[in-house]
Design a protein around this motif. Structure first.
Motif, PDB file in Angstrom:
ATOM      1  N   THR A 332       0.797  -1.224  -0.572  1.00 11.67           N
ATOM      2  CA  THR A 332      -0.358   0.153  -0.300  1.00 11.67           C
ATOM      3  C   THR A 332       0.814   1.519  -0.089  1.00 11.67           C
ATOM      4  OG1 THR A 332      -1.466  -1.076   0.945  1.00 11.67           O
ATOM      5  CG2 THR A 332      -1.796   1.230   1.333  1.00 11.67           C
ATOM      6  N   VAL A 333       1.834   1.082   0.505  1.00 16.25           N
ATOM      7  CA  VAL A 333       3.149   2.274   1.308  1.00 16.25           C
ATOM      8  C   VAL A 333       3.137   3.025  -0.235  1.00 16.25           C
ATOM      9  CG1 VAL A 333       4.675   3.922   2.458  1.00 16.25           C
ATOM     10  CG2 VAL A 333       2.632   2.389   3.339  1.00 16.25           C
ATOM     11  N   VAL A 334       3.768   1.643  -0.725  1.00 11.69           N
ATOM     12  CA  VAL A 334       5.122   1.712  -2.206  1.00 11.69           C
ATOM     13  C   VAL A 334       4.344   2.800  -3.290  1.00 11.69           C
ATOM     14  CG1 VAL A 334       5.009  -0.559  -2.681  1.00 11.69           C
ATOM     15  CG2 VAL A 334       6.990   1.281  -3.402  1.00 11.69           C
ATOM     16  N   GLU A 335       2.812   1.944  -3.282  1.00 11.75           N
ATOM     17  CA  GLU A 335       2.252   2.846  -3.907  1.00 11.75           C
ATOM     18  C   GLU A 335       1.287   3.893  -4.521  1.00 11.75           C
ATOM     19  OE1 GLU A 335      -1.656   0.024  -4.800  1.00 11.75           O
ATOM     20  OE2 GLU A 335       0.163  -1.500  -5.101  1.00 11.75           O
ATOM     21  N   GLN A 336       1.061   4.242  -2.584  1.00 15.08           N
ATOM     22  CA  GLN A 336       1.229   5.946  -2.700  1.00 15.08           C
ATOM     23  C   GLN A 336       2.278   7.091  -2.611  1.00 15.08           C
ATOM     24  OE1 GLN A 336       0.136   5.163   1.990  1.00 15.08           O
ATOM     25  NE2 GLN A 336      -1.171   6.754   1.480  1.00 15.08           N
ATOM     26  N   LEU A 337       3.804   6.125  -2.638  1.00 18.13           N
ATOM     27  CA  LEU A 337       4.481   7.004  -2.584  1.00 18.13           C
ATOM     28  C   LEU A 337       5.191   7.521  -4.371  1.00 18.13           C
ATOM     29  CD1 LEU A 337       7.271   5.451  -0.092  1.00 18.13           C
ATOM     30  CD2 LEU A 337       6.773   7.428   0.090  1.00 18.13           C
ATOM     31  N   THR A 338       4.913   6.524  -5.189  1.00 20.78           N
ATOM     32  CA  THR A 338       4.686   5.663  -6.812  1.00 20.78           C
ATOM     33  C   THR A 338       3.316   7.330  -6.997  1.00 20.78           C
ATOM     34  OG1 THR A 338       5.400   3.272  -6.741  1.00 20.78           O
ATOM     35  CG2 THR A 338       4.321   5.034  -8.787  1.00 20.78           C
TER      36      THR A 338
END
Length: 572
Positions: A332-338
């Motif tokens: 979830t967080v890596v998609e937010q960062l992307t």
């Protein structure tokens, strides 16, 4: 209020099996025993649930562990007998606990009116399992079985995953009572995952934008969240190398041009040097635990600014101070960062030399490994085994490893191309995990190639499960690196105890011949020039549906002391 017509009379055991069906349990591992005979009888007519009978409760739990890791949950073990049947679960549960694997175990227990009477096979199972599980229950009434089965699966998979145990007394299983229909699992299973707050995202993005030498360190959380592709895409977006924590070299594909391998003592120098020189480290789903760091800055830049993402709040900044700590799912967080970084104005130009230098060193490392793995000499070396495995096994291969010196050498060397593809006992350091885990993987993913790599000591512990493999058509390929000794311990006796060998040597049968006696296929190799040919033949055997074992005669002098730090007091 349910009407009488909507209620159904069942035994506690029938209710348990009904609850398993609602949980979409397709395979259940178990060892039959009198304490849970009602459960086994209730499974008899259930065509939707396949029962896999094992030879030992410990190895059955390893199967359920690997099964859960492969599918994200659903691994279930039935210990049919209270007392010894329950105590045999402990090692397997401790392994699953260290791996955060959501195993659900059901242990038979003595009748409730026999408790505290020194009854036959009585042991305090509630106390026994509590330290090695996420939660342990003892069911006291038949009508609560559906509720507790639901809770067991919910707890095992929520947040930081882990094994749970239900102790069920035999009289509770045989008791008849009225039950309502069981609610489907999707009615109470949450599909939402913790995410970063806007402020945390802003902090993380600013650090990553300004970084000259950024590094992504991916751990088990990337695998649990099935976010391999998202992490690879993000690494490409910000032009950062990807290293992994120890035992999770499969968090992303080892073929990716930004892949560096595992950090720390179990990893390689290229990945470790990245961690030593990075100015910003984005830690996704890793604790930065013992096997990756030894809790020191020996393999980590003490000046680096760390952004740590973990679904377990207690893991944040536990061993190393962090600049930004985010309680959240790695995926979830890596998609937010992307999404945030795509909206930012930033350049990766200053990072090009950082990445190019790393890629050149990685290329050099791989060339050195190939050279060491060439089939020279007359005695098989571990590197030659690993090279032959990489040369012959397909891209979909899932590997299981054991602890011990031979497998620890393999951890960072094998090719991991489709996540998840590495299943190890690294945090618990368990010998005897690999073979049983491979059978669990085959039950979970019969469509993929499964290769179990292990030493002769660990295989000798668990080879009775060849019978389970043959009976259930679990056609894994097992490569036994047979050096006729407990390699890690013999290395310590050689290096630190003046070659005073005691208990280190192991006389073994021909494991290929033992496999044939069980009804499996066996292969034998004792010369480096034959490795690839034999492995290719063994692969074809397993692809044809045969459980297959290869006995590889490895140089008994090819020993390595991994934990030299433990014997500094004995160094000359």
């Amino acid at each position: 209020m349910k009407t009488v017509s909507e209620m159904k009379t069942m035994t506690g055991a029938q209710a348990m099996v009904g609850s398993m069906k609602e949980e979409k349990i397709n395979n259940v591992f178990g060892l039959i025993g009198s304490a849970t005979m009602e459960v086994f009888d209730s499974l008899y007519d259930q065509e939707s649930i396949n029962y896999i009978g094992v030879r030992d409760e410990r190895t059955g739990t390893h199967m359920a562990d690997a099964y859960s890791r492969a599918l994200g949950g659903g691994g279930m073990m039935l210990a049919g007998q209270n007392g010894p049947g329950a105590t045999n679960l402990v090692t397997g549960l401790a392994q699953a606990y260290h791996a955060n694997s959501p195993v659900v175990a059901v242990a038979g227990s003595i009748a409730t009116n026999h408790v505290y009477r020194d009854a036959f096979q009585e042991v305090d199972q509630q106390a026994l399992f509590t330290p090695v599980t996420k939660k342990t229950w003892t069911v006291n009434r038949a009508d609560r079985i559906p509720e507790m089965v639901q809770e067991a699966f919910r707890v095992s998979q929520a947040g930081k995953k882990g094994p749970v145990v239900l102790n069920v007394p035999r009289d509770v299983l045989s008791e008849s009572t009225e039950f309502e229909s069981f609610p489907p699992a999707e009615n109470y299973r949450s599909e939402s995952y913790p995410a970063a707050s806007p402020a945390q995202l802003e902090q993380a993005v600013e650090l990553l934008k300004e970084a000259k030498n950024p590094l992504i360190l991916a751990g088990a959380g990337v695998k649990w969240s099935q976010s391999q592709q998202s992490v690879e895409d993000f690494a490409e977006l910000i032009n950062a190398p990807i290293s992994t924590s120890a035992g999770h070299g499969d968090a992303v594909s080892s073929d990716h041009p930004l892949y560096a391998g595992q950090v720390g003592p179990r990893g390689n120098t290229v990945a470790s040097n990245l961690a030593k020189t990075a100015d910003v480290i984005l830690v996704l789903g890793s604790r930065l635990g013992f096997n990756s760091t030894f809790y020191t800055y020996d393999n980590l830049n003490p000046s680096a600014k760390i952004i740590q993402v973990n679904i377990d709040h207690s893991a944040l900044s536990r061993y190393f101070p962090v600049e930004v700590g985010i309680v959240g799912s790695a995926g979830t967080v890596v998609e937010q960062l992307t999404n945030e970084m795509r909206n930012q104005n930033f350049t990766t130009f200053e990072r090009e030399n950082w990445v190019i230098e790393f890629q050149n060193k990685r290329k050099e490392l791989l060339s050195q490994r190939i050279e060491k793995g060439l089939p020279t000499g007359s005695v098989i070396q571990p590197n030659q085994v690993f090279h032959a495995v990489n040369a012959t096994m397909p891209k979909d291969t899932m590997f299981t490893l054991d602890a011990g010196t031979l497998c620890l050498q393999a951890t960072d060397v094998l090719n991991y191309r489709q996540s998840p593809s590495l299943f190890s006992p690294l945090d618990f350091g368990l010998v005897g995990f690999s073979y049983a885990a491979g059978l669990g993987l085959k039950a979970a993913r019969p469509d993929r190639t499964v290769v179990s790599l292990m030493g002769d000591g660990g295989f000798g512990m668990t080879m009775s499960e060849i019978g389970t493999a043959v009976e259930n058509n679990l056609n894994s390929l097992t490569i036994v690196m047979n050096n006729h000794c407990w390699g890690a311990e013999k290395a310590y006796q050689r290096d630190f105890f003046g070659e005073r060998y005691l208990g280190a040597d192991v006389p073994n049968p021909r494991f290929d011949q033992a496999a044939e006696l069980f009804g499996a296929k066996g292969f034998y190799v004792d010369h480096p020039s034959q490795l690839e040919k034999v492995f290719s033949s063994a692969l074809k055997s397993s692809q044809k549906g045969h459980p297959t074992v290869v006995d590889v005669q490895v140089d008994p002098n090819a020993l390595y002391s991994f934990r030299r730090d433990s014997f500094k007091h004995r160094a000359k």
